[in-house]
Design an enzyme around this catalytic site. Structure first.
Site, mmCIF file in Angstrom:
data_model
loop_
_atom_site.group_PDB
_atom_site.id
_atom_site.type_symbol
_atom_site.label_atom_id
_atom_site.label_comp_id
_atom_site.label_asym_id
_atom_site.label_seq_id
_atom_site.Cartn_x
_atom_site.Cartn_y
_atom_site.Cartn_z
ATOM 1 N N MET A 73 0.845 -1.186 0.000
ATOM 2 C CA MET A 73 0.000 0.000 0.000
ATOM 3 C C MET A 73 0.883 1.239 0.000
ATOM 4 O O MET A 73 1.946 1.257 0.625
ATOM 5 C CB MET A 73 -0.917 0.015 1.234
ATOM 6 C CG MET A 73 -1.820 -1.205 1.345
ATOM 7 S SD MET A 73 -2.719 -1.608 -0.168
ATOM 8 C CE MET A 73 -3.831 -0.221 -0.260
ATOM 9 N N TYR A 78 -2.107 6.381 0.751
ATOM 10 C CA TYR A 78 -3.133 5.510 1.338
ATOM 11 C C TYR A 78 -3.266 5.754 2.833
ATOM 12 O O TYR A 78 -4.355 5.699 3.386
ATOM 13 C CB TYR A 78 -2.771 4.044 1.052
ATOM 14 C CG TYR A 78 -3.838 3.041 1.421
ATOM 15 C CD1 TYR A 78 -4.907 2.769 0.556
ATOM 16 C CD2 TYR A 78 -3.773 2.347 2.625
ATOM 17 C CE1 TYR A 78 -5.873 1.839 0.896
ATOM 18 C CE2 TYR A 78 -4.741 1.421 2.965
ATOM 19 C CZ TYR A 78 -5.783 1.165 2.095
ATOM 20 O OH TYR A 78 -6.742 0.245 2.437
ATOM 21 N N GLY A 123 0.818 -5.027 1.752
ATOM 22 C CA GLY A 123 -0.501 -5.144 1.128
ATOM 23 C C GLY A 123 -0.512 -5.933 -0.175
ATOM 24 O O GLY A 123 -1.561 -6.437 -0.588
ATOM 25 N N GLU A 146 5.833 -4.359 7.992
ATOM 26 C CA GLU A 146 5.039 -3.429 8.799
ATOM 27 C C GLU A 146 5.566 -3.235 10.220
ATOM 28 O O GLU A 146 5.636 -2.105 10.716
ATOM 29 C CB GLU A 146 3.579 -3.893 8.860
ATOM 30 C CG GLU A 146 2.811 -3.701 7.558
ATOM 31 C CD GLU A 146 2.909 -4.896 6.618
ATOM 32 O OE1 GLU A 146 3.873 -5.679 6.745
ATOM 33 O OE2 GLU A 146 2.030 -5.036 5.760
ATOM 34 N N TYR A 242 -22.260 -30.504 -6.434
ATOM 35 C CA TYR A 242 -22.998 -31.147 -7.523
ATOM 36 C C TYR A 242 -23.684 -30.101 -8.394
ATOM 37 O O TYR A 242 -23.802 -30.260 -9.609
ATOM 38 C CB TYR A 242 -23.995 -32.177 -6.982
ATOM 39 C CG TYR A 242 -23.384 -33.573 -6.981
ATOM 40 C CD1 TYR A 242 -22.987 -34.154 -8.183
ATOM 41 C CD2 TYR A 242 -23.163 -34.270 -5.797
ATOM 42 C CE1 TYR A 242 -22.386 -35.403 -8.196
ATOM 43 C CE2 TYR A 242 -22.566 -35.518 -5.805
ATOM 44 C CZ TYR A 242 -22.184 -36.087 -7.020
ATOM 45 O OH TYR A 242 -21.577 -37.304 -7.046
HETATM 46 N N1 COA Z 1 4.527 3.545 -0.353
HETATM 47 C C1 COA Z 1 4.848 4.741 -0.855
HETATM 48 N N2 COA Z 1 5.970 4.982 -1.551
HETATM 49 C C2 COA Z 1 6.795 3.938 -1.764
HETATM 50 C C3 COA Z 1 6.526 2.661 -1.250
HETATM 51 C C4 COA Z 1 5.329 2.485 -0.525
HETATM 52 N N3 COA Z 1 4.953 1.288 -0.037
HETATM 53 N N4 COA Z 1 7.551 1.846 -1.606
HETATM 54 C C5 COA Z 1 8.407 2.600 -2.308
HETATM 55 N N5 COA Z 1 7.953 3.869 -2.388
HETATM 56 C C6 COA Z 1 8.577 5.029 -3.044
HETATM 57 C C7 COA Z 1 9.709 5.618 -2.233
HETATM 58 O O1 COA Z 1 9.214 6.488 -1.241
HETATM 59 C C8 COA Z 1 10.471 6.328 -3.317
HETATM 60 O O2 COA Z 1 9.785 7.514 -3.635
HETATM 61 P P1 COA Z 1 10.606 8.884 -3.945
HETATM 62 O O3 COA Z 1 11.374 8.584 -5.198
HETATM 63 O O4 COA Z 1 9.539 9.906 -4.146
HETATM 64 O O5 COA Z 1 11.482 9.114 -2.770
HETATM 65 C C9 COA Z 1 10.325 5.387 -4.525
HETATM 66 O O6 COA Z 1 9.195 4.604 -4.264
HETATM 67 C C10 COA Z 1 11.491 4.470 -4.717
HETATM 68 O O7 COA Z 1 11.724 3.790 -3.514
HETATM 69 P P2 COA Z 1 13.194 3.457 -2.991
HETATM 70 O O8 COA Z 1 13.058 3.056 -1.567
HETATM 71 O O9 COA Z 1 14.100 4.608 -3.284
HETATM 72 O O10 COA Z 1 13.572 2.256 -3.948
HETATM 73 P P3 COA Z 1 14.576 1.029 -3.681
HETATM 74 O O11 COA Z 1 14.638 0.286 -4.970
HETATM 75 O O12 COA Z 1 15.825 1.481 -3.083
HETATM 76 O O13 COA Z 1 13.838 0.102 -2.593
HETATM 77 C C11 COA Z 1 11.942 -1.054 -1.649
HETATM 78 C C12 COA Z 1 12.651 -0.583 -2.933
HETATM 79 C C13 COA Z 1 10.635 -1.706 -2.112
HETATM 80 C C14 COA Z 1 12.836 -2.093 -0.934
HETATM 81 C C15 COA Z 1 11.698 0.132 -0.694
HETATM 82 O O14 COA Z 1 11.099 1.198 -1.425
HETATM 83 C C16 COA Z 1 10.789 -0.174 0.469
HETATM 84 O O15 COA Z 1 11.225 -0.750 1.441
HETATM 85 N N6 COA Z 1 9.489 0.192 0.365
HETATM 86 C C17 COA Z 1 8.524 0.010 1.430
HETATM 87 C C18 COA Z 1 7.941 -1.383 1.328
HETATM 88 C C19 COA Z 1 6.961 -1.613 2.448
HETATM 89 O O16 COA Z 1 7.315 -1.620 3.606
HETATM 90 N N7 COA Z 1 5.689 -1.850 2.048
HETATM 91 C C20 COA Z 1 4.649 -2.150 2.971
HETATM 92 C C21 COA Z 1 3.500 -1.208 2.733
HETATM 93 S S1 COA Z 1 1.965 -1.946 3.232
#
Ligand code: COA
Length: 281
Positions: A73, A78, A123, A146, A242
């Protein structure tokens, strides 16, 4: 949006049709690692709704643009941006997510395959589990992160895990927030199988073709039968199953007759030897 005003995708969701009648449905916010914001949730619901009635689609493959399946999410749009809004707004935003992430997908008229191509967090586990089948890249990264930032797993993530993976594994990953890869996801049966990244698309097509070679009414009846009967008493299940059985024959009269003829009369079909009857309409 798509060029065709009747097609609701083209912004946060992309759809491509191929010659196999596979609709490749992509989370499409690669700059946000395909995190699901309210706009995407609305677009995805409308897309899936449309595809149920689109003949170019016999099977849906849900996947993500670039290197992410979905980072879960959208934490900003969200959560943060709805904090402090009236409860009715929060309720609507949550509903727009769950409408497609489990309600639509669990009851989907056509077969669905989740193809996990990369990051899969929080999510995103809900649509992953709600798809009928799932294939992951061995190097995909999954996580219930989370707890690391001070909340419990949101949405129906916990319920989705209880549906698929063993309790010990679910408790471990829910409580520690530790990551795991596609191979581990396959060991726990969160996905059907994990394959090297360069084989992911080919293996998904292979599986989709297996499904589209069969009568769609039979495949639909079989999956709905499993999903719903497990929550019923044996008596209710007998009646329901069935009814599904008879419905499949009613809706596709040829499929059963064709299979029987191929096996009993023509001797051209041996399901026990791993061949498949060609009963698609
Ligand atoms: N919600 C909102 N924005 C998100 C996001 C999320 N769940 N996951 C990634 N983004 C955004 C980051 O804020 C960043 O935005 P910006 O460029 O405006 O700063 C962009 O996506 C890129 O993310 P970044 O962390 O720089 O990429 P990465 O390749 O280094 O790492 C992840 C990728 C997925 C490992 C990392 O983004 C992350 O840990 N995200 C959160 C995942 C999470 O905990 N999700 C659970 C939500 S229910």
């Amino acid at each position: 949006m798509s060029d065709n005003i009747n097609e609701p995708w083209g912004n946060t969701v992309l759809v491509e049709f191929d010659e196999h009648r596979i609709a490749w449905v992509r989370f499409n916010r690669p700059d946000k690692r395909n995190a699901m914001n309210p706009t995407l949730n609305r677009e995805m619901f409308a897309t899936l709704d449309h595809l149920e009635d689109d003949d170019r689609c016999a099977v849906v493959v849900l996947t993500g643009s670039d290197d992410a399946f979905s980072a879960g999410m959208d934490l900003k749009e969200y959560f943060r941006e709805t904090d402090g809004k009236p409860r009715s707004v929060q309720h609507r935003v949550r509903g727009e997510g769950t409408n497609w992430q489990y309600r639509k997908l669990l009851n989907y008229a056509k077969p669905t395959i989740a193809m996990v191509n990369g990051w899969c967090f929080g999510g995103a586990f809900v649509p992953l589990v709600s798809c009928d089948l799932a294939i992951a890249s061995e190097d995909a990264t999954f996580g219930l992160s989370e707890v690391n930032w001070g909340v419990t797993p949101g949405n129906l993530v916990t319920r989705a895990l209880a549906e698929t993976i063993p309790t010990r594994d679910a408790m471990f990953y829910i409580m520690t927030g530790q990551h795991f890869d596609g191979k581990r996801a396959s060991e726990m049966r969160l996905v059907n199988e994990a394959v090297p990244a360069d084989q992911l698309r080919a293996r998904t097509i292979e599986l989709a073709l297996q499904l589209t070679s069969l009568s769609q009414w039979v495949v639909r009846g079989a999956k709905m039968g499993f999903r719903h009967s497990r929550l019923m008493s044996w008596e209710a299940a007998e009646d329901y199953l069935y009814a599904k059985h008879d419905q499949a024959i009613l809706f596709d009269t040829d499929a059963r007759e064709q299979g029987m003829t191929q096996f009993l009369d023509d001797k051209t079909y041996r399901p026990g030897l791993g061949t498949y009857a060609t009963t698609a309409e």
